[in-house]
Write an enzyme that holds these catalytic residues in place. Structure first.
Site, mmCIF file in Angstrom:
data_model
loop_
_atom_site.group_PDB
_atom_site.id
_atom_site.type_symbol
_atom_site.label_atom_id
_atom_site.label_comp_id
_atom_site.label_asym_id
_atom_site.label_seq_id
_atom_site.Cartn_x
_atom_site.Cartn_y
_atom_site.Cartn_z
ATOM 1 C CB SER A 63 5.456 -6.864 -5.775
ATOM 2 O OG SER A 63 4.617 -7.248 -4.722
ATOM 3 C CB SER A 80 2.881 -11.625 -7.361
ATOM 4 O OG SER A 80 3.686 -10.726 -8.082
ATOM 5 C CG ASP A 85 1.556 -8.912 -10.089
ATOM 6 O OD1 ASP A 85 2.474 -8.757 -9.271
ATOM 7 O OD2 ASP A 85 1.391 -9.947 -10.741
#
Lengths: 366, 366, 366, 366
Positions: free
Chosen positions: C238, C276, C278
Site C-alpha cells: 500500500s 496495493s 494506493d
C-alpha cells in the site's frame, strides 16, 4: 413483533413480499441487534445516559473471508463516517459482517469486529476489510461516551438469525430519530418471479433522517399536518440502507440497484439534507468469490441488465417500506438531557390518510 | 511496416509480445485507418490544409449491437470531447465500433457511424451508443474544416483487419504531435500464460500529448537533452488509450485494468497537463452480452481479481510501448500555416541511450 | 537527519525545493511520529514483536473543526481500510488531523482521535470526521496485536512540528516495506513562482508497496539488477500519499492535483498491484471553510485551472522524490518470526546509476 | 401560454416561485426552441414523419467561451448519448450553449453548434466543448432520419430569450412521451431568501420517461387508476434535467445540488428504469471563470455548504414541478406509423385528486 405499516393497512407497491417481509428472506442473510440503554437526565460524557446500540448483518452464510459476496456502494450524501467502503467499491465484494452503530462508535466497532473474527471466529488473516456504518443518535444518546463495546458487537453477531424482522428501537436503531419522530431499524422484502425463477430482494435501514413537515406516507403529505409546531433543531441525521438479493448480480449491477434506494427514500419526503449521511450498500448473497483459486476464473451465472427492472422496482419499494416500518415499530423514548422523541401518532395519521382516500378496514383505527 | 521501438533495440518490460505486437493480436479485434491530407500553406477554415483522419476499431467480431462486449472507461484527465462513454460506464458494455478522430470532427463521426450501422450494415435499432473519441491536431490541421466525412469513416470501418499494426501518421494519428515530435497511432501487445491458459492484452493509442523536455524512453530522460530549445507553444494535446483483452474480465475489472494505462503513460514522462484529454477505454473481446434473452442470465466465466496482476503489468507496459511505437513510426510532417513536426531524431536518441548503458547491436545505429 | 536522495546526488525534476524539502514547508502543516517497537522472534498475537507506529499530520494551524481546510481524495487502488474519505469527498474538506497507521489499527486510532479532540483538545462536537489511513506492516509486525494505543496517537499529535522532515522508520513507517527493501515515511516539497507569487507544494508518503524488480530511480531500472533472487512473497503493500499546498485550490482542483501523484508513483516502477491500497489525499492549507457563518458565502481567491500546471508537475515530482527518500532514510529491520528487510544497498545503486550515466561528485560513494 | 400545474390548482412545495416560474428567472439564462414536424403515416427513414426538435439553453449572458460558468453533472442512469459531460466534470465549467435533441441527432447538433460558434458567432477557438444531450422520441418520430439540421439549431440559439417559459411540445420536447402520455419540455423556478439576499433556482426538463401506472402528482398515485389498460411497450425513455442558479456555488456544490433532482424525479413515481437516460446538469450563472488570466486566481464569493439546504429543497421541488408542467402543457400528438400519445386527462386527474383531498376552487374543473 411490533406493528408494521402493511398490517396497519398501507402497502407500498404491488410486488408480493417475502415470507417475513424482511431482509432475512434473502437466503443466508442473518441479522442481530444489541442495545445499550442506561441512565437518565443530564448528559455526562462517558457516563450516559446511553440510548444506543449495534446491528450486525451477516450478508451470507459460510466463511465470508474465504468466500466473499459481490457488493457495491452508492453514496447519496456522504456526510457520514464509514469504514470499508473504499475496498468494497474497488473489489466489488464484502468479506466481513456489516456493523451499524452510532457515529463516534465506528472505531470501537471496527476494532471489536477484528477481535471477533480473528480470535473468536478464528478466521486467518493479517488484512481484512470491516464494514462499519453509522447514524448519529446524539439527540437522545451520550454519543461521546461511545457505549457500544466489544461485548455488544459479539452479542449482535452471535445472536443474528435468519428469522429476524425486529424493527424500531433495536440495535443501532435504539436512539435514532426519523422525521422528528422516534426512528430506528426497519426492513422489508419482495419475492420476484423473473423468467420462471424466484428471486428475493430485501432491504434493511437504520432510519435517522428527515424533518417532520416533509414526511409522506405512500405519497400522502402527512407531515404538513403533523408539523404544526415544527422542531427547529438542525438536522444531523443519516440513513443507512442495505439491499440484499439472491439474484446473482455483479458489482456494477448492484451499484445500479443501490441507486434506486434513492427513489424509495425520496418518496418518504426528504430531499437528503446537506448534513445527512445517506449511504446504500447492496450485495448478492448468491454470487460468491473465492479468496484463493488456482484457476483464474470460476464458472457461474452472469445476470443481464435487461432483466434488472423488477429488482430496481423492488429496491425503491422496499426502501420506502422499510423506512416507514421503522417509524411504525419505534416506541417513544426519552434520553439525555430529557430530550425525547414521540412515536408517530398513528391515529392522527390514519385520519389524514382516510381523508386522502385510504379505506381502512373496520376496527383498524388504533 | 515502419520501424518499431523493439526492433530498434529497446524492449519494454519482460512479458512476451503477441504475434504482431499489436492490439489485433487479441482475437476478433480489427483496426482500420483513413487519412485526409491535402493542401499546403495558410489555413483557410474549410479549405485546408488538411492533416487529419479517422481510425476505426471493431472491438470484437460479429454483430456488436446484438452481442455486446464488456467494457469500462477510465478518465485520467477529462479535457476532451467524447460520445458514448456515459452509457459505456453505466452498462459496462460497448455495442458499436470505436472511432478516433480530431476534436471538432466528433459530431460528424457520430453521425457517419449511425449512417453506416443503420443503412449500410443494416443493424436494426432506434437507439445506439456510438463511441467517438478524439485528440486535437490543430497544430498541423485545419481543424475547423472538419474534413473527416462519412466516406472516410466508411473506409476505415470497411478496411479494418485483424492484421493491422500500422502506426504513426495513419488514421486519427495523421496530424497528431507527441512530446513536440510527430506523433500518432501506436500499438503493442503481450501474450500471457495464466494458470496454464494463454491470454492476450493489446494496446492502441492515439498519442498527441507531452512536452519534449519530459520525454523518457524506458526511463531514460532523453527529452532533457533533446529539448535544448524547447517549443513554448502551449500544450493542447491528448491521448486516447485503448486496451483489449481476451481474458473474460467484467466491467469493474476492466476499469481497474484501464487505470494501469496511467502508469505506462506516466513512464513516458508526462504528468498529464491540465489541457490534455487522457482517456482509457478497455474491453474484453471474450465477454459477450446478448442484447435480448428470455433467461435473466447466461452462464460463463467470472475472472478473479487475484489473477489480474499479469494483466495489470501488461496494461502499463503495452501502453508505454505503444506510445513509443507511435513516435518511432511517425514521419515528419508540415501542415497548416507552415507548422511542422519533426520525427524523433533516432540517431541522437541512440547516442543518449548508449550513454545511459544501453548496448545496441553492431550496425543498429541509423 | 538521515540521508536523502538529493544529498546523495540525484534530484527529481527541475523545480526548486522548499526550505526543508518536506511537506512542512507548506505553512501551517505539522507532522509528528510515534513508534511502537518491542520484542523479538516468534509472533504471538497481542504480545509482539511490535514494529509499528502512527504518524499524525495537522493539515493547517488553528481549530480545524471550526475552520476546515479544502481537500480531495483520489483512489488509485482501493485495496485499503480508511475512515473519513467519504465525507472528505462529499464536503471537500478536512476537519481533523490525519492519522496514518497499520491496517488493523484503524479502529483504535479512530477512537483515540475522537478521545483526543473531545476530551484533551476540548473541541465541541457530537459528530466529527476522523481521517485515518493505513498500510500493512504485517511482514515485520504483529499486526493482529494492534499495538498503537491512545498514548501513541496523543504523542504523535502533541509532538507534531512544522520542522519535521523525519523519514524512514518513523511513525507509521516503522514497519513498512517498499520494493522489498525497508520502506516507511518520506517527504519532499517544491517552491513555485506563479505569476509573481510564491506557493509551496509538499508531499508526504507512507511507502509500503512495490516489488524489487520493478524499482526505478529517476528512471533507471535499478531493480532489474538488484533483484537477482527476487523475494516471491505476495505483495500486500500500500502507499498513502498526502499532498499539501498553500495555493488556494478548491476541492475539485485538489482532486485533479491528487491524480498526478499517480504519475510520480508510476515513475518509481510499480504498476499498482491489485492488493496495493494506493490512496492520495490533497488539501490546501490556505483555503479555510468556517463551520458556522451567518452569511451564505465568504469572499476569497478562486484559483484558475489554467494555472495548475506547475502544481501538477510538483505533485508528480514530490511524490516520486518522497518515495525514494523513504527508501534512502529507512534503516534495516528484523521483526516478527525473524522476518527482515534490508536497507536499499546504496553503493550498489550508485554503481548502477554511474553506468547509466549519472556523474556523482568525488567522495560521494558510500 | 399553455396551462400549468400551479394555475390548475396544485403547487409543489412551499417556497415561492420566481416571476415566470421558469429557468429563465435566473438572470442571464435564455431558452429557445425549434421544431421539425412534417409527414404522416408510415415511417420511411429519412423522409419522416418527423416529430422532433431542438432546445437551446444559453446558461448565462456574454461570451461563454471567454467567461465560462461553473457547472457539474450528475448521472442518475447513464443509458443516454451525450457530448461534453466528461470535460464539464473535469473542469467544472460550461463554455457553450447547451443543446437538447433526439438520440440519433446528437452528432449533427454537435456539428451545428461548432458551426454556429465558429462561423456565425465568430468565437475564436480550435477546441471547444459542445454540450449536447438527448431523449429518444422514436415512438412518434422517424428518429433514424435525424431531421434536426443546422438551421434548426441556429433558430433555437438565435431566438432564445430570457422570457421563455414555453412548455410541452416545443423544441426537443416535440416528440417526447412521459408516463405514456404526451411529454416534453417543462420548467419551474423558486425565489429564495438566504440570509437577507435573494437568489433564484430554476429547472428545465425534457421529460420522456416513466410508465403510466407509476405516475404520482404531488404524491397522489393517479397512475394506478389511469392505467387500467397499461401500454406494454418497453420503456425507452430518458429525462434531461437542467438546474440553474444565481447563487455562486462551485462545481462540487453544484454536483451535490444536481443529485437532489433525483428526489424530485422520484416523487413523480418513476424508479428510473434500466433503459432510461436520466442525467442532470447544474450550473451557476453568477460564478464566471475567465478563459485567460495573468493572475492565477480571481477574487469572489465562496458559498458555504451549510447554506445549501434551501437550494437543495428547490432543486427537488422545481424538478418535480417541471416534469408535471411538461405533462400539463403537452398537446396530444400522432406520429410515425400512426403511433399516438394522448395528453394527460386533466378532468379525470382532477377527480382522482379531489378524492385524495385536494380542494379545487369553483369553476376550476375543465
Amino acid at each position: 413483533m411490533s406493528e408494521r405499516l402493511r398490517n396497519w393497512g398501507v402497502s407500498i407497491g404491488t410486488q408480493p413480499t417475502g415470507r417475513l417481509n424482511a431482509i432475512t428472506d434473502v437466503p443466508g442473510v442473518r441479522v442481530g441487534h444489541a442495545e445499550v440503554v442506561f441512565g437518565e437526565g443530564r448528559c455526562a460524557p462517558g457516563q450516559g445516559p446511553a440510548r444506543t446500540g449495534v446491528t450486525a448483518i451477516w450478508p451470507a452464510d459460510g466463511h465470508l473471508f474465504d468466500s466473499k459476496v459481490a457488493a457495491a456502494v452508492h453514496v447519496i450524501n456522504g456526510f457520514g463516517k464509514t469504514t470499508g467502503l473504499m475496498q468494497l467499491a474497488e473489489l466489488g465484494s464484502i468479506e466481513t459482517p456489516i456493523l451499524i452503530t452510532n457515529t463516534l462508535n465506528v472505531g470501537r466497532c471496527f476494532d471489536a469486529l477484528v477481535d471477533y473474527l480473528a480470535f473468536y471466529a478464528k478466521w486467518d488473516f493479517v488484512s481484512i476489510n470491516p464494514i462499519v456504518m453509522e447514524c448519529n443518535d446524539s439527540f437522545l444518546n451520550d454519543i461521546l461516551g461511545r457505549h457500544v463495546h466489544a461485548e455488544h458487537v459479539r452479542k449482535a453477531l452471535d445472536q443474528a438469525t435468519t428469522e429476524n424482522a425486529a424493527e424500531g428501537n433495536v440495535g443501532a436503531g435504539t436512539g435514532m430519530s426519523c422525521y422528528h419522530f422516534k426512528g430506528g431499524m426497519g426492513t422489508a422484502s419482495r419475492k420476484l418471479e423473473i423468467a420462471g425463477s424466484t428471486f428475493h430482494l430485501g432491504s434493511l435501514v437504520c432510519a435517522n433522517m428527515g424533518r417532520m413537515e416533509d414526511l409522506r406516507i405512500d405519497g400522502v403529505p402527512v407531515g404538513r399536518e403533523l408539523a404544526k409546531h415544527p422542531d427547529d433543531a438542525p438536522e444531523q441525521g443519516s440513513i443507512i440502507m442495505l439491499l440484499a438479493t439472491d439474484a446473482p448480480l455483479d458489482s456494477r449491477q448492484l451499484a445500479r440497484l443501490a441507486k434506486r434506494a434513492t427513489h424509495g427514500l425520496a418518496r418518504t419526503g426528504t430531499y437528503s439534507g446537506s448534513g445527512s449521511g445517506d449511504v446504500v450498500v447492496a450485495w448478492s448473497a448468491s454470487h460468491r468469490i473465492p479468496r484463493q483459486s488456482e484457476a483464474p476464473y470460476v464458472e457461474g451465472p452472469r445476470w443481464l441488465d435487461t432483466h434488472l427492472e423488477p429488482l430496481f422496482r423492488a429496491a425503491a419499494d422496499t426502501t420506502e417500506e422499510a423506512i416507514l416500518n421503522a417509524l411504525w415499530a419505534a416506541e417513544p423514548m426519552t434520553g439525555r438531557d430529557g430530550n425525547s422523541r414521540p412515536a408517530i401518532p398513528k391515529p392522527r395519521v390514519r385520519g389524514i390518510m382516510r381523508r386522502a382516500g385510504y379505506a381502512f378496514r373496520e376496527g383498524e383505527d388504533a
